[in-house]
Scaffold this active site. Sequence first.
Site, PDB file in Angstrom:
ATOM      1  N   GLU A  83       1.017  -1.460   0.171  1.00  0.00           N
ATOM      2  CA  GLU A  83       0.062  -0.249   0.000  1.00  0.00           C
ATOM      3  C   GLU A  83       0.872   1.252   0.138  1.00  0.00           C
ATOM      4  O   GLU A  83       0.173   1.592   0.207  1.00  0.00           O
ATOM      5  CB  GLU A  83      -1.498  -0.649   1.380  1.00  0.00           C
ATOM      6  N   HIS A 102      -0.990   3.913   8.254  1.00  0.00           N
ATOM      7  CA  HIS A 102      -2.301   3.559   8.166  1.00  0.00           C
ATOM      8  C   HIS A 102      -1.914   2.183   8.894  1.00  0.00           C
ATOM      9  O   HIS A 102      -1.383   1.138   8.992  1.00  0.00           O
ATOM     10  CB  HIS A 102      -1.926   2.689   6.941  1.00  0.00           C
ATOM     11  N   HIS A 104      -5.253  -0.427  10.995  1.00  0.00           N
ATOM     12  CA  HIS A 104      -6.664  -1.661  10.578  1.00  0.00           C
ATOM     13  C   HIS A 104      -7.536  -1.091  12.584  1.00  0.00           C
ATOM     14  O   HIS A 104      -7.927  -2.531  12.720  1.00  0.00           O
ATOM     15  CB  HIS A 104      -6.432  -3.037  10.625  1.00  0.00           C
ATOM     16  N   TYR A 129     -10.979  17.165  19.863  1.00  0.00           N
ATOM     17  CA  TYR A 129      -9.825  16.931  19.488  1.00  0.00           C
ATOM     18  C   TYR A 129      -9.332  16.250  17.955  1.00  0.00           C
ATOM     19  O   TYR A 129      -8.394  16.981  18.277  1.00  0.00           O
ATOM     20  CB  TYR A 129      -9.536  15.976  20.980  1.00  0.00           C
ATOM     21  N   HIS A 169     -11.743  -0.666   5.566  1.00  0.00           N
ATOM     22  CA  HIS A 169     -10.405  -1.431   6.088  1.00  0.00           C
ATOM     23  C   HIS A 169      -9.567  -0.514   7.041  1.00  0.00           C
ATOM     24  O   HIS A 169      -9.461  -0.728   8.633  1.00  0.00           O
ATOM     25  CB  HIS A 169     -10.004  -0.968   4.291  1.00  0.00           C
TER      26      HIS A 169
END
Length: 212
Positions: A83, A102, A104, A129, A169
């Site tokens: 990715e 990134h 999950h 925030y 995702h």
Amino acid sequence: MDKADMTDVKKELNQLFDRALWAALSLFERNKVSGSSGNFSFRFGERIYITAGGTCFGTLKKEDFAVLDEKFRHISGPKPSKEWPLHCMLYQKHGDVGAVLHTHSFYSALWSCLETESAGSCIPAYTPYLKMKLGNVVRVPYALPGSQDLFRNFEQSLTNAKGYLLANHGPVVGAADVEEAFYALEEFEESAKTAWFLEGNAANAKKIKEMD
């Protein structure tokens, strides 16, 4: 570049690695990533250092980072995460982004499974925030992880925002440096958790009832 300058550059790069490894391990130990999921990168000079495919945030080492040049070509180290284009698009879009993260993470991934419509952020601003740490979050339509369809969807979704939620995702965040990316990701997850408890359970129950 003389020997003293090279020593200073090497020292600065090692310090960036130390911060990246700290952030990755912290996320792993708090269950924000699991197994070999997630990927992490930072920019140093004209190089991008990104985690290799199949690496674990809990055991990450300097040797687990691939190196890309200024044109985002793989020039050394192990094969980068599949990715990697997501990271490169954020670097290309935002000249002030110095790190991309990134994961999950559970509540972000859970919230990403809901169809959300918003002219601003796809995560409700129940607390101030997320706006303070990251800003608006843009939802990216679903496509298989690592696929050209995903990269196309991401590119078409790019705005001035630095936070993105890949449908079904997980989150992608860009920030000025490793620490800011880490704090932004943490707040992203907390905001998704708040949204889920206030809205997600009810929305999911309604969806299930409609299916009966």
